[in-house]
Design an enzyme around this catalytic site. Structure first.
Site, PDB file in Angstrom:
ATOM      1  N   ARG A 231       1.994   7.672   3.483  1.00  0.00           N
ATOM      2  CA  ARG A 231       1.052   7.911   2.403  1.00  0.00           C
ATOM      3  C   ARG A 231       0.228   9.163   2.691  1.00  0.00           C
ATOM      4  O   ARG A 231      -0.170   9.410   3.847  1.00  0.00           O
ATOM      5  CB  ARG A 231       0.081   6.728   2.254  1.00  0.00           C
ATOM      6  CG  ARG A 231       0.642   5.585   1.394  1.00  0.00           C
ATOM      7  CD  ARG A 231       0.790   6.006  -0.063  1.00  0.00           C
ATOM      8  NE  ARG A 231       1.369   4.995  -0.925  1.00  0.00           N
ATOM      9  CZ  ARG A 231       2.668   4.854  -1.212  1.00  0.00           C
ATOM     10  NH1 ARG A 231       3.560   5.654  -0.662  1.00  0.00           N
ATOM     11  NH2 ARG A 231       3.080   3.936  -2.067  1.00  0.00           N
ATOM     12  N   GLU A 260      -1.256  14.683  -4.654  1.00  0.00           N
ATOM     13  CA  GLU A 260       0.130  14.991  -5.038  1.00  0.00           C
ATOM     14  C   GLU A 260       0.221  15.702  -6.381  1.00  0.00           C
ATOM     15  O   GLU A 260       1.253  16.275  -6.716  1.00  0.00           O
ATOM     16  CB  GLU A 260       0.981  13.709  -4.990  1.00  0.00           C
ATOM     17  CG  GLU A 260       1.038  13.195  -3.556  1.00  0.00           C
ATOM     18  CD  GLU A 260       2.071  12.139  -3.247  1.00  0.00           C
ATOM     19  OE1 GLU A 260       2.731  11.642  -4.172  1.00  0.00           O
ATOM     20  OE2 GLU A 260       2.211  11.808  -2.046  1.00  0.00           O
ATOM     21  N   HIS A 280       7.541  13.719  -2.256  1.00  0.00           N
ATOM     22  CA  HIS A 280       7.528  12.241  -2.274  1.00  0.00           C
ATOM     23  C   HIS A 280       8.924  11.700  -2.628  1.00  0.00           C
ATOM     24  O   HIS A 280       9.109  10.996  -3.611  1.00  0.00           O
ATOM     25  CB  HIS A 280       6.471  11.721  -3.264  1.00  0.00           C
ATOM     26  CG  HIS A 280       5.992  10.339  -2.943  1.00  0.00           C
ATOM     27  ND1 HIS A 280       4.687   9.937  -3.070  1.00  0.00           N
ATOM     28  CD2 HIS A 280       6.658   9.236  -2.493  1.00  0.00           C
ATOM     29  CE1 HIS A 280       4.570   8.670  -2.722  1.00  0.00           C
ATOM     30  NE2 HIS A 280       5.749   8.218  -2.366  1.00  0.00           N
TER      31      HIS A 280
HETATM   32  P1  NAD Z   1       4.882  -2.527   6.181  1.00  0.00           P
HETATM   33  O1  NAD Z   1       3.743  -3.225   5.540  1.00  0.00           O
HETATM   34  O2  NAD Z   1       6.165  -3.262   6.376  1.00  0.00           O
HETATM   35  O3  NAD Z   1       4.435  -1.947   7.607  1.00  0.00           O
HETATM   36  C1  NAD Z   1       3.187  -1.335   7.812  1.00  0.00           C
HETATM   37  C2  NAD Z   1       2.884  -1.432   9.298  1.00  0.00           C
HETATM   38  O4  NAD Z   1       1.698  -0.674   9.580  1.00  0.00           O
HETATM   39  C3  NAD Z   1       2.592  -2.861   9.761  1.00  0.00           C
HETATM   40  O5  NAD Z   1       3.380  -3.167  10.873  1.00  0.00           O
HETATM   41  C4  NAD Z   1       1.109  -2.839  10.110  1.00  0.00           C
HETATM   42  O6  NAD Z   1       0.783  -3.734  11.160  1.00  0.00           O
HETATM   43  C5  NAD Z   1       0.939  -1.395  10.542  1.00  0.00           C
HETATM   44  N1  NAD Z   1      -0.444  -0.944  10.524  1.00  0.00           N
HETATM   45  C6  NAD Z   1      -1.413  -1.236   9.629  1.00  0.00           C
HETATM   46  N2  NAD Z   1      -2.567  -0.643   9.980  1.00  0.00           N
HETATM   47  C7  NAD Z   1      -2.316   0.056  11.105  1.00  0.00           C
HETATM   48  C8  NAD Z   1      -3.104   0.881  11.949  1.00  0.00           C
HETATM   49  N3  NAD Z   1      -4.412   1.090  11.700  1.00  0.00           N
HETATM   50  N4  NAD Z   1      -2.529   1.467  13.013  1.00  0.00           N
HETATM   51  C9  NAD Z   1      -1.217   1.256  13.300  1.00  0.00           C
HETATM   52  N5  NAD Z   1      -0.414   0.447  12.563  1.00  0.00           N
HETATM   53  C10 NAD Z   1      -0.957  -0.133  11.468  1.00  0.00           C
HETATM   54  O7  NAD Z   1       5.123  -1.204   5.323  1.00  0.00           O
HETATM   55  P2  NAD Z   1       6.481  -0.409   5.100  1.00  0.00           P
HETATM   56  O8  NAD Z   1       7.219  -1.013   3.970  1.00  0.00           O
HETATM   57  O9  NAD Z   1       7.130  -0.179   6.399  1.00  0.00           O
HETATM   58  O10 NAD Z   1       5.870   0.975   4.528  1.00  0.00           O
HETATM   59  C11 NAD Z   1       5.205   1.885   5.380  1.00  0.00           C
HETATM   60  C12 NAD Z   1       4.555   2.990   4.544  1.00  0.00           C
HETATM   61  O11 NAD Z   1       5.556   3.744   3.866  1.00  0.00           O
HETATM   62  C13 NAD Z   1       3.620   2.498   3.456  1.00  0.00           C
HETATM   63  O12 NAD Z   1       2.506   3.347   3.378  1.00  0.00           O
HETATM   64  C14 NAD Z   1       4.447   2.627   2.180  1.00  0.00           C
HETATM   65  O13 NAD Z   1       3.645   2.730   1.026  1.00  0.00           O
HETATM   66  C15 NAD Z   1       5.171   3.896   2.486  1.00  0.00           C
HETATM   67  N6  NAD Z   1       6.385   4.147   1.700  1.00  0.00           N
HETATM   68  C16 NAD Z   1       6.610   5.443   1.340  1.00  0.00           C
HETATM   69  C17 NAD Z   1       7.763   5.747   0.650  1.00  0.00           C
HETATM   70  C18 NAD Z   1       8.015   7.162   0.206  1.00  0.00           C
HETATM   71  O14 NAD Z   1       8.602   7.360  -0.844  1.00  0.00           O
HETATM   72  N7  NAD Z   1       7.639   8.162   0.974  1.00  0.00           N
HETATM   73  C19 NAD Z   1       8.688   4.738   0.331  1.00  0.00           C
HETATM   74  C20 NAD Z   1       8.433   3.432   0.748  1.00  0.00           C
HETATM   75  C21 NAD Z   1       7.263   3.150   1.453  1.00  0.00           C
HETATM   76  C1  MLT Z   2       6.631   3.291  -2.747  1.00  0.00           C
HETATM   77  O1  MLT Z   2       5.463   2.901  -2.575  1.00  0.00           O
HETATM   78  O2  MLT Z   2       7.529   2.510  -3.098  1.00  0.00           O
HETATM   79  C2  MLT Z   2       6.971   4.698  -2.468  1.00  0.00           C
HETATM   80  O3  MLT Z   2       5.882   5.496  -2.297  1.00  0.00           O
HETATM   81  C3  MLT Z   2       7.991   5.277  -3.372  1.00  0.00           C
HETATM   82  C4  MLT Z   2       7.612   5.473  -4.812  1.00  0.00           C
HETATM   83  O4  MLT Z   2       6.472   5.720  -5.126  1.00  0.00           O
HETATM   84  O5  MLT Z   2       8.472   5.353  -5.661  1.00  0.00           O
END
Ligand code: NAD
Ligand code: MLT
Length: 525
Positions: A231, A260, A280
Site C-alpha cells: 500500500r 495514486e 498498481h
Molecule cells: P494479509 O492480511 O494476509 O497479511 C498482512 C500481514 O501483515 C499479516 O501477517 C500481519 O500480521 C502483518 N502486519 C500487520 N501489521 C504489521 C506491522 N506493523 N509490522 C509487520 N507486519 C505487520 O495481507 P495480504 O493479503 O498478504 O496483503 C498484503 C498487502 O498487499 C495489503 O496491504 C494488501 O492490500 C496489498 N495488496 C496489494 C495488491 C496490489 O495490487 N499491489 C494486491 C493485493 C494485495
Molecule cells: C487489492 O486490494 O486487491 C489490490 O490493491 C488490488 C486492486 O486494487 O485491485
C-alpha cells in the site's frame, strides 16, 4: 429488475454473471458528486480501487443493498457508513494473492537486472551490455515485512531462488515463521541492517504508515533494494528518493503510491533506472481479475436473490436462527475485540472469551466469529466472518471459551500474546446500550466509539485539563470522557476519551509528553 452499477475496470465476466439477475450499467470511474447524483437508482455497486465509496455516496445510495470490491483491500470503502445503512460490503479475500506475490518477485528481478532500462536501450538501437550489469539475488538476504498471504508466497519463492529470508511481523508466531525456514526478527531495529532486499506485505495501518522513513532508511544496509507492492504511504517517498540520491538505497521497485491520482508529483519519478515504477499492477493478471470478478459478481447475485454473501466484511454469513439469539451482542463483541487487539502487543497466542448473563445459556459461536474478525482485522486485510476462524487457526491462535454465572450480560475478551496480556470487557446495560466496562485493570462505563483515546496517567490535579487542552488545540472535538480508576487502587488512572476525528501521532506525542502521562493510545473501530 434490480440495477447494478460497475464504476471501475472489472473483468467482463462480472457483467455476464450479474446480468442474469439485474440490469447492469458499466460506466467509467467517476467523481464523488457525479456518483452521488446517480447512485440512488442502484441496488448494487461494483468497484475496484479507483472509486472511493465515501460516506456521502453511501448516504445518497437509498436503494443500495451490496457493495462489491473486486480485490482484497476495502480501504476505499467507508465500511462503517455502509454498515450503518445496512449495506453489505463483500470482497475477494484471496483472489489476487498469487498475482501480487508474482508481481513482487517480478519487480525484484526487474530491478536487479535493470530490465526496464535495458529494454528501452535496445529499442533505441543501442547495445549497452556493460551499462546494465545487474546483481544476483542468489545468497542475498530478503527481508519481508508482514508474513501474511502474499508475504508467505514471496518467502517460498525467495527460498527457491537461493535467498536467505528474514521476517519482521510482530503478529506472526516466531515458531511458525522459523518452521518456514526464515529467521524471525523480534525487533524492527535489528531487521534493517540484515537485508539486501526489503519487501513490504502489510496493510497500511497507523503502525505501518511511514514505516520506511528517513530514520529507518539510515539503519538499512548501504545499497539495499526496496520493494513495495502493498500500500502507498507505508514508505515516505521523499525520504526514499533522498536515500537513493545519496546512495544509501541502490534501487527501489514500487507499485503503490502515497497519492495514486497524482503519481506524476511523486519524487520517485525523477530517479530514472534506480526506481522501477508500475501503476498498481499487483493484481492485474487475467487470472486474478477473473478470480476477483467471479468472487464479487457471484455474491451480488446471491444477495440480490435474497441469499447470503460468502465473503461479507460487515454482515455475518451465519445461520439466521443462530445469529438471531445473539444478534444484539455482535457489534459489541467485535468492537471490544478490536480494542483489545489494538492494545495487545506481539504475536497472539490465546484468545479467552468469557460470557455471562443470558449469553451463558446461548450458543455463542457467532460471537466467537465476530471476536476473531475484530481481533485479526486490526493487522490483516480481507478478514471477514467467513475466513476469520481459519485465519486464526493458521496463525496458531487458540480460542478458549468460558461461561460465568454472574448476572450481567457481558462479554470479556482476553488476549494473551508474546508481549502483553490485555483484557477488555463489554456489557449491554440496557436495550441497545453498549458499554466498555473494563479495560485491563481499569473499571469504567463508556460507549465504544469509532475514535477513542486512552491516556493512562498518575491521578493528580490538572491532568484532565492539560490533556483536553492539547486535544482542543489540535482542533479535535471531545464527545465523551471518563476517568477510570485502577482496580488495584493504585495511583494510576486512565482517561478514556471519545473524540470526533482521527488522532494523529503528533497529537499522541504531545499528550504523552505531559508530566504524569504514560504513552497515550489511539483506538479506531
Ligand atoms: P494479509 O492480511 O494476509 O497479511 C498482512 C500481514 O501483515 C499479516 O501477517 C500481519 O500480521 C502483518 N502486519 C500487520 N501489521 C504489521 C506491522 N506493523 N509490522 C509487520 N507486519 C505487520 O495481507 P495480504 O493479503 O498478504 O496483503 C498484503 C498487502 O498487499 C495489503 O496491504 C494488501 O492490500 C496489498 N495488496 C496489494 C495488491 C496490489 O495490487 N499491489 C494486491 C493485493 C494485495
Ligand atoms: C487489492 O486490494 O486487491 C489490490 O490493491 C488490488 C486492486 O486494487 O485491485
Amino acid at each position: 429488475m434490480a440495477k447494478v452499477l460497475i464504476t471501475d475496470k472489472i473483468n467482463d465476466l462480472a457483467v455476464r454473471i450479474v446480468s442474469n439477475v439485474a440490469q447492469v450499467d458499466n460506466l467509467p470511474t467517476m467523481d464523488e458528486d457525479k456518483l452521488c447524483e446517480i447512485i440512488g437508482e442502484y441496488d448494487a455497486l461494483l468497484v475496484r480501487s479507483q472509486t472511493k465509496v465515501t460516506k456521502k455516496i453511501i448516504e445518497a445510495a437509498k436503494n443500495l443493498k451490496i457493495i462489491g470490491r473486486a480485490g482484497v483491500g476495502v480501504d476505499n470503502i467507508d465500511v462503517e457508513a455502509a454498515t450503518k445503512q445496512g449495506i453489505i460490503v463483500v470482497n475477494s479475500p484471496d483472489g489476487n494473492t498469487h498475482a501480487a506475490a508474482e508481481h513482487t518477485i517480478a519487480m525484484m528481478m526487474a530491478m536487479s537486472r535493470n530490465i526496464p532500462s535495458a529494454d528501452l536501450s535496445v529499442k533505441q538501437g543501442l547495445w549497452e551490455r556493460s551499462k546494465f550489469t545487474g546483481v544476483e539475488v542468489y545468497s542475498k538476504t530478503l527481508g519481508i515485512i508482514g508474513l501474511g498471504k502474499i508475504g508467505t508466497i514471496v518467502l517460498n519463492v525467495a527460498h527457491a531462488l537461493g535467498m536467505k529470508v528474514v521476517v519482521y511481523d510482530p503478529y506472526a508466531k516466531a515458531e511458525i515463521v522459523e518452521k518456514s525456514g526464515a529467521k524471525y526478527i523480534q525487533n524492527l531495529d535489528d531487521f534493517w541492517g540484515l537485508c539486501d532486499y526489503i519487501t513490504i506485505h502489510t496493510p497500511k495501518t497507523k503502525e505501518t504508515a511511514n514505516l520506511i522513513n528517513e530514520d529507518t532508511l539510515k539503519k538499512t544496509k548501504k545499497g539495499v533494494r526496496i520493494i513495495n507492492c502493498a500500500r502507498g504511504g507505508i514508505i515516505d517517498e521523499a525520504a526514499l528518493a533522498k536515500a537513493i540520491e545519496e546512495g544509501q538505497v541502490a534501487q527501489c521497485a514500487i507499485d503503490v503510491y502515497e497519492d495514486e491520482k497524482h503519481v506524476d508529483k511523486s519524487p520517485l519519478i525523477k530517479l530514472g533506472s534506480k526506481a522501477i515504477l508500475t501503476p498498481h499492477l499487483g493484481a492485474s493478471t487475467d487470472e486474478a481479475q477473473i478470480n476477483v470478478a467471479l468472487d464479487v459478481a457471484n455474491q451480488v447475485v446471491e444477495v440480490l436473490s435474497g441469499r447470503n454473501a460468502t465473503s461479507a466484511i460487515n454482515i455475518p454469513a451465519l445461520k439466521p436462527q443462530k445469529l438471531e439469539a445473539v444478534k444484539e451482542f455482535m457489534e459489541l463483541a467485535e468492537n471490544i475485540a478490536k480494542i483489545a487487539s489494538q492494545l495487545s502487543k506481539g504475536a497472539i497466542k490465546d484468545i479467552k472469551i468469557n460470557v455471562s448473563g443470558k449469553l451463558a445459556t446461548l450458543d455463542i459461536s457467532p460471537l466467537e466469529i465476530a471476536i476473531l474478525k475484530g481481533v485479526l482485522s486490526a493487522n490483516m486485510v480481507g478478514i471477514n466472518y467467513v475466513n476469520a476462524p481459519v485465519m486464526a487457526q493458521a496463525r496458531g491462535i487458540e480460542v478458549k471459551i468460558s461461561k460465568s454465572t454472574s448476572k450481567d450480560d457481558s462479554i470479556e475478551v482476553e488476549i494473551v500474546s508474546s508481549d502483553s496480556h490485555t483484557i477488555v470487557k463489554g456489557a449491554l446495560i440496557a436495550k441497545d446500550v453498549k458499554r466498555i466496562v473494563q479495560l485491563n485493570n481499569y473499571i469504567t462505563s463508556i460507549e465504544p466509539q469509532n475514535n477513542m483515546l486512552l491516556v493512562p496517567h498518575i491521578n493528580k490535579p490538572n491532568m484532565v485539563a492539560q490533556v483536553a487542552s492539547v486535544i482542543g488545540a489540535d482542533n479535535i472535538n471531545i464527545s465523551g470522557m471518563q476517568v477510570a480508576q485502577n482496580i488495584e487502587k493504585s495511583e494510576k488512572s486512565i482517561m478514556i476519551i471519545n473524540v470526533d476525528s482521527v488522532v494523529e501521532e503528533s497529537t499522541l506525542n504531545k499528550i504523552s509528553k505531559i508530566e504524569g502521562v504514560d504513552r497515550a493510545a489511539y483506538i479506531s473501530l
